[in-house]
Write a protein that holds these residues in place. Structure first.
Motif: not given
Ligand code: THU
Length: 159
Positions: A56, A27-28, A58, A20-25
Motif C-alpha cells: 500500500i 484507513d491508510a 500513500t 478487509e483490504t478495502e478497510k486497510k486502504l
C-alpha cells in the motif's frame, strides 16, 4: 443527433460494507491525510493505492506559496509509485478529502488533472484501476476504472 453516455459507479453505504483490504486502504488514506501540507487552502486530502504485490502506497496534497507549484494527493502518490515501482500494476486507489477541521464531508472525487494522470497509468498497465472516493464518515463511491470519471478521455491512441 443527441446521444447519451452512461457511467457506472457503486455507492457503498458505509465503512462496514468494505472488505478487509478495502478497510486497510480507507484507513491508510485517512491516516496519511493528516500529513497534508495545505497551508493555503486548509483542504486536506489523503490517497492510498494498492499494488498487485500487496503493498500500500500513500500520499497527501502538498501546497506551495506559488499556488500552481503544489500538487494533489493523488498525483503525489501515483508519481512516486511509478518512479519506485515502474512495472508493478496498481489495483485500487482510495482518496479522502475534506476541509482540515471537518468532521463530516461528502465523497470528494479526484480533480480533472488527477483523472488524466491516473488514466495514463491505467493505459500503461492495460488494466483498470478501481477508484474509491470516500467521505470522512465512510460513504464511498467506487468506479471500476478512471474512464468512468473521464468520459471522452484523451490518451496516446490519438497521437
Ligand atoms: N486536492 C487534491 O489533493 N486532490 C484533488 O483531487 C482535489 C484537490 C487538493 C489540492 C489543494 O491542495 C487542495 O486540495 C484544495 O484544492
Amino acid at each position: 443527433m443527441e446521444k447519451e453516455l452512461k457511467i457506472y459507479f457503486e455507492a457503498i453505504e458505509s465503512y462496514a460494507h468494505l472488505d478487509e483490504t478495502e478497510k486497510k486502504l480507507f484507513d491508510a488514506a485517512r491516516k496519511i491525510r493528516e500529513t497534508a501540507y495545505s497551508e493555503y487552502s486548509h483542504f486536506d486530502v489523503g490517497c492510498a493505492l494498492l499494488l498487485e504485490n500487496g503493498e500500500i502506497i500513500t500520499g497527501s496534497n502538498q501546497e506551495n506559496a506559488a499556488y500552481p507549484s503544489g500538487l494533489c494527493a493523488e498525483r503525489t502518490t501515483i508519481f512516486w509509485t511509478s518512479a519506485n515501482f515502474p512495472n508493478v500494476k496498481i489495483k485500487k486507489l482510495f482518496v479522502i478529502g475534506a476541509p482540515k477541521d471537518a468532521v463530516s464531508s461528502p465523497p470528494i472525487p479526484p480533480c480533472g488533472a488527477c483523472r488524466q494522470s491516473i488514466l495514463e497509468y491505467e493505459a500503461k498497465q492495460k488494466e483498470g484501476i478501481e477508484i474509491y472516493f470516500a467521505s470522512l464518515n465512510g460513504e464511498i463511491f467506487k468506479t471500476k476504472s478512471i474512464r468512468d470519471l473521464l468520459p471522452f478521455s484523451f490518451d496516446s491512441s490519438f497521437l
